[in-house]
Design a protein around this motif. Structure first.
Motif, PDB file in Angstrom:
ATOM      1  N   ASN A  90    -109.841  -6.254 -41.834  1.00  0.00           N
ATOM      2  CA  ASN A  90    -110.231  -4.869 -41.995  1.00  0.00           C
ATOM      3  C   ASN A  90    -109.062  -4.005 -41.548  1.00  0.00           C
ATOM      4  O   ASN A  90    -108.677  -4.027 -40.392  1.00  0.00           O
ATOM      5  N   ASN A  91    -108.531  -3.223 -42.434  1.00  0.00           N
ATOM      6  CA  ASN A  91    -107.367  -2.393 -42.104  1.00  0.00           C
ATOM      7  C   ASN A  91    -107.688  -1.303 -41.090  1.00  0.00           C
ATOM      8  O   ASN A  91    -106.783  -0.725 -40.510  1.00  0.00           O
ATOM      9  N   ASN A  92    -108.968  -1.028 -40.872  1.00  0.00           N
ATOM     10  CA  ASN A  92    -109.343  -0.006 -39.895  1.00  0.00           C
ATOM     11  C   ASN A  92    -109.314  -0.537 -38.471  1.00  0.00           C
ATOM     12  O   ASN A  92    -109.404   0.230 -37.530  1.00  0.00           O
ATOM     13  N   MET A  93    -109.227  -1.842 -38.305  1.00  0.00           N
ATOM     14  CA  MET A  93    -109.202  -2.413 -36.959  1.00  0.00           C
ATOM     15  C   MET A  93    -107.851  -2.149 -36.302  1.00  0.00           C
ATOM     16  O   MET A  93    -106.833  -2.034 -36.972  1.00  0.00           O
ATOM     17  N   LEU A  94    -107.891  -2.079 -35.006  1.00  0.00           N
ATOM     18  CA  LEU A  94    -106.659  -1.876 -34.257  1.00  0.00           C
ATOM     19  C   LEU A  94    -105.759  -3.099 -34.359  1.00  0.00           C
ATOM     20  O   LEU A  94    -106.251  -4.226 -34.280  1.00  0.00           O
ATOM     21  N   PRO A  95    -104.461  -2.896 -34.530  1.00  0.00           N
ATOM     22  CA  PRO A  95    -103.576  -4.064 -34.469  1.00  0.00           C
ATOM     23  C   PRO A  95    -103.519  -4.554 -33.032  1.00  0.00           C
ATOM     24  O   PRO A  95    -103.619  -3.768 -32.100  1.00  0.00           O
ATOM     25  N   ILE A  96    -103.393  -5.849 -32.866  1.00  0.00           N
ATOM     26  CA  ILE A  96    -103.293  -6.376 -31.513  1.00  0.00           C
ATOM     27  C   ILE A  96    -101.881  -6.870 -31.277  1.00  0.00           C
ATOM     28  O   ILE A  96    -101.214  -7.327 -32.191  1.00  0.00           O
ATOM     29  N   GLU A  97    -101.480  -6.743 -30.053  1.00  0.00           N
ATOM     30  CA  GLU A  97    -100.146  -7.205 -29.697  1.00  0.00           C
ATOM     31  C   GLU A  97    -100.106  -8.725 -29.743  1.00  0.00           C
ATOM     32  O   GLU A  97    -101.103  -9.389 -29.531  1.00  0.00           O
ATOM     33  N   ASN A  98     -98.927  -9.245 -29.993  1.00  0.00           N
ATOM     34  CA  ASN A  98     -98.771 -10.695 -30.090  1.00  0.00           C
ATOM     35  C   ASN A  98     -98.465 -11.288 -28.720  1.00  0.00           C
ATOM     36  O   ASN A  98     -97.441 -11.930 -28.526  1.00  0.00           O
ATOM     37  N   ILE A  99     -99.328 -11.028 -27.772  1.00  0.00           N
ATOM     38  CA  ILE A  99     -99.198 -11.635 -26.447  1.00  0.00           C
ATOM     39  C   ILE A  99    -100.502 -12.365 -26.154  1.00  0.00           C
ATOM     40  O   ILE A  99    -101.563 -11.938 -26.612  1.00  0.00           O
ATOM     41  N   PRO A 100    -100.435 -13.460 -25.433  1.00  0.00           N
ATOM     42  CA  PRO A 100    -101.651 -14.252 -25.204  1.00  0.00           C
ATOM     43  C   PRO A 100    -102.817 -13.458 -24.629  1.00  0.00           C
ATOM     44  O   PRO A 100    -103.952 -13.658 -25.042  1.00  0.00           O
ATOM     45  N   GLN A 101    -102.566 -12.549 -23.700  1.00  0.00           N
ATOM     46  CA  GLN A 101    -103.678 -11.798 -23.105  1.00  0.00           C
ATOM     47  C   GLN A 101    -104.339 -10.876 -24.124  1.00  0.00           C
ATOM     48  O   GLN A 101    -105.553 -10.718 -24.116  1.00  0.00           O
ATOM     49  N   ALA A 102    -103.555 -10.275 -25.003  1.00  0.00           N
ATOM     50  CA  ALA A 102    -104.138  -9.405 -26.022  1.00  0.00           C
ATOM     51  C   ALA A 102    -104.929 -10.232 -27.025  1.00  0.00           C
ATOM     52  O   ALA A 102    -106.023  -9.835 -27.446  1.00  0.00           O
ATOM     53  N   LEU A 103    -104.390 -11.382 -27.414  1.00  0.00           N
ATOM     54  CA  LEU A 103    -105.113 -12.256 -28.336  1.00  0.00           C
ATOM     55  C   LEU A 103    -106.421 -12.731 -27.697  1.00  0.00           C
ATOM     56  O   LEU A 103    -107.475 -12.745 -28.329  1.00  0.00           O
ATOM     57  N   SER A 104    -106.344 -13.111 -26.431  1.00  0.00           N
ATOM     58  CA  SER A 104    -107.518 -13.569 -25.707  1.00  0.00           C
ATOM     59  C   SER A 104    -108.529 -12.431 -25.556  1.00  0.00           C
ATOM     60  O   SER A 104    -109.740 -12.643 -25.721  1.00  0.00           O
ATOM     61  N   ALA A 105    -108.061 -11.217 -25.259  1.00  0.00           N
ATOM     62  CA  ALA A 105    -108.961 -10.076 -25.078  1.00  0.00           C
ATOM     63  C   ALA A 105    -109.687  -9.740 -26.380  1.00  0.00           C
ATOM     64  O   ALA A 105    -110.879  -9.431 -26.372  1.00  0.00           O
ATOM     65  N   PHE A 106    -108.978  -9.809 -27.495  1.00  0.00           N
ATOM     66  CA  PHE A 106    -109.620  -9.548 -28.783  1.00  0.00           C
ATOM     67  C   PHE A 106    -110.729 -10.574 -29.026  1.00  0.00           C
ATOM     68  O   PHE A 106    -111.864 -10.217 -29.356  1.00  0.00           O
ATOM     69  N   GLY A 107    -110.414 -11.852 -28.848  1.00  0.00           N
ATOM     70  CA  GLY A 107    -111.410 -12.901 -29.051  1.00  0.00           C
ATOM     71  C   GLY A 107    -112.550 -12.805 -28.054  1.00  0.00           C
ATOM     72  O   GLY A 107    -113.721 -13.024 -28.403  1.00  0.00           O
ATOM     73  N   ALA A 108    -112.227 -12.476 -26.807  1.00  0.00           N
ATOM     74  CA  ALA A 108    -113.274 -12.330 -25.785  1.00  0.00           C
ATOM     75  C   ALA A 108    -114.228 -11.204 -26.167  1.00  0.00           C
ATOM     76  O   ALA A 108    -115.449 -11.344 -26.021  1.00  0.00           O
ATOM     77  N   ALA A 109    -113.692 -10.102 -26.666  1.00  0.00           N
ATOM     78  CA  ALA A 109    -114.542  -8.989 -27.099  1.00  0.00           C
ATOM     79  C   ALA A 109    -115.487  -9.442 -28.206  1.00  0.00           C
ATOM     80  O   ALA A 109    -116.665  -9.055 -28.229  1.00  0.00           O
ATOM     81  N   GLN A 110    -114.981 -10.279 -29.111  1.00  0.00           N
ATOM     82  CA  GLN A 110    -115.823 -10.793 -30.200  1.00  0.00           C
ATOM     83  C   GLN A 110    -116.957 -11.652 -29.638  1.00  0.00           C
ATOM     84  O   GLN A 110    -118.111 -11.524 -30.046  1.00  0.00           O
ATOM     85  N   LEU A 111    -116.617 -12.538 -28.715  1.00  0.00           N
ATOM     86  CA  LEU A 111    -117.622 -13.427 -28.129  1.00  0.00           C
ATOM     87  C   LEU A 111    -118.656 -12.652 -27.314  1.00  0.00           C
ATOM     88  O   LEU A 111    -119.856 -12.914 -27.406  1.00  0.00           O
ATOM     89  N   LEU A 112    -118.192 -11.709 -26.513  1.00  0.00           N
ATOM     90  CA  LEU A 112    -119.119 -10.918 -25.705  1.00  0.00           C
ATOM     91  C   LEU A 112    -120.060 -10.105 -26.596  1.00  0.00           C
ATOM     92  O   LEU A 112    -121.252  -9.966 -26.294  1.00  0.00           O
ATOM     93  N   ALA A 113    -119.532  -9.591 -27.700  1.00  0.00           N
ATOM     94  CA  ALA A 113    -120.378  -8.848 -28.641  1.00  0.00           C
ATOM     95  C   ALA A 113    -121.440  -9.760 -29.257  1.00  0.00           C
ATOM     96  O   ALA A 113    -122.578  -9.331 -29.478  1.00  0.00           O
ATOM     97  N   CYS A 114    -121.065 -11.011 -29.525  1.00  0.00           N
ATOM     98  CA  CYS A 114    -122.042 -11.972 -30.071  1.00  0.00           C
ATOM     99  C   CYS A 114    -123.113 -12.329 -29.048  1.00  0.00           C
ATOM    100  O   CYS A 114    -124.256 -12.606 -29.416  1.00  0.00           O
ATOM    101  N   LEU A 115    -122.746 -12.339 -27.784  1.00  0.00           N
ATOM    102  CA  LEU A 115    -123.688 -12.700 -26.725  1.00  0.00           C
ATOM    103  C   LEU A 115    -124.649 -11.561 -26.380  1.00  0.00           C
ATOM    104  O   LEU A 115    -125.762 -11.807 -25.929  1.00  0.00           O
ATOM    105  N   ALA A 116    -124.224 -10.335 -26.579  1.00  0.00           N
ATOM    106  CA  ALA A 116    -124.997  -9.168 -26.152  1.00  0.00           C
ATOM    107  C   ALA A 116    -126.445  -9.166 -26.643  1.00  0.00           C
ATOM    108  O   ALA A 116    -127.353  -8.867 -25.856  1.00  0.00           O
ATOM    109  N   PRO A 117    -126.726  -9.500 -27.899  1.00  0.00           N
ATOM    110  CA  PRO A 117    -128.133  -9.486 -28.333  1.00  0.00           C
ATOM    111  C   PRO A 117    -129.014 -10.502 -27.594  1.00  0.00           C
ATOM    112  O   PRO A 117    -130.238 -10.366 -27.593  1.00  0.00           O
ATOM    113  N   PHE A 118    -128.405 -11.493 -26.966  1.00  0.00           N
ATOM    114  CA  PHE A 118    -129.176 -12.517 -26.264  1.00  0.00           C
ATOM    115  C   PHE A 118    -129.400 -12.157 -24.796  1.00  0.00           C
ATOM    116  O   PHE A 118    -130.123 -12.845 -24.091  1.00  0.00           O
TER     117      PHE A 118
END
Length: 163
Positions: A90-118
């Motif tokens: 999605n071109n509207n998404m923020l670009p993420i920096e190519n550093i491990p913490q930024a990559l991890s933070a993006f993925g963590a946000a995805q996982l936490l969002a998936c967990l929230a409904p539970f």
């Protein structure tokens, strides 16, 4: 009550053993080397220290793909970050920096969002899988969401490659 007992039994690693998946900055780095009795005591200390509530009759059961891969969330988060880096969906998404913490933070946000409904009970526990520095970056990516099938496939990919 029966469902609550089943939940505790099926997902005991999530609720009763936070030391097995907490990031080293929140838990003893030698947790897995401790005798079982000390692991149990350490887990009780973590539950008390971080005020981790226990499930109740309103706690929803996680999908197996999430509960079975619970301890691999940090690796899954980086996998999701790399997926995003390689192919923006999605071109509207923020670009993420190519550093491990930024990559991890993006993925963590995805996982936490998936967990929230539970329930927040899962979100609170899962966030401690990530370092404080990564946790600070998570809100940057919380409004961006990947489709469920990509998150599910990342879980399966990590699971297949860990065996």
């Amino acid at each position: 009550m029966l469902l609550l007992n089943k939940l505790l039994f099926d997902q005991k690693n999530i609720f009763l053993a936070p030391g097995s998946y907490f990031h080293n900055e929140f838990s003893a780095p030698i947790y897995h080397q401790l005798p079982e009795k000390l692991q149990r005591q350490h887990n009780q200390d973590l539950i008390k220290k971080y005020e981790l509530t226990m499930p109740d009759s309103y706690t929803r059961v996680l999908p197996r793909v999430l509960s079975n891969n619970w301890g691999a969330f940090p690796t899954i988060a980086i996998t999701l970050g790399n997926l995003w880096k390689e192919k923006p969906f999605n071109n509207n998404m923020l670009p993420i920096e190519n550093i491990p913490q930024a990559l991890s933070a993006f993925g963590a946000a995805q996982l936490l969002a998936c967990l929230a409904p539970f329930g927040n009970i899962y979100v609170l526990r899962a966030k401690y899988m990530f370092s404080p520095k990564t946790q600070q970056l998570i809100p940057t990516y919380f409004d961006e969401t990947l489709p469920w099938n990509l998150i599910e496939e990342a879980c399966h990919h990590v699971s297949r490659n860990q065996k």
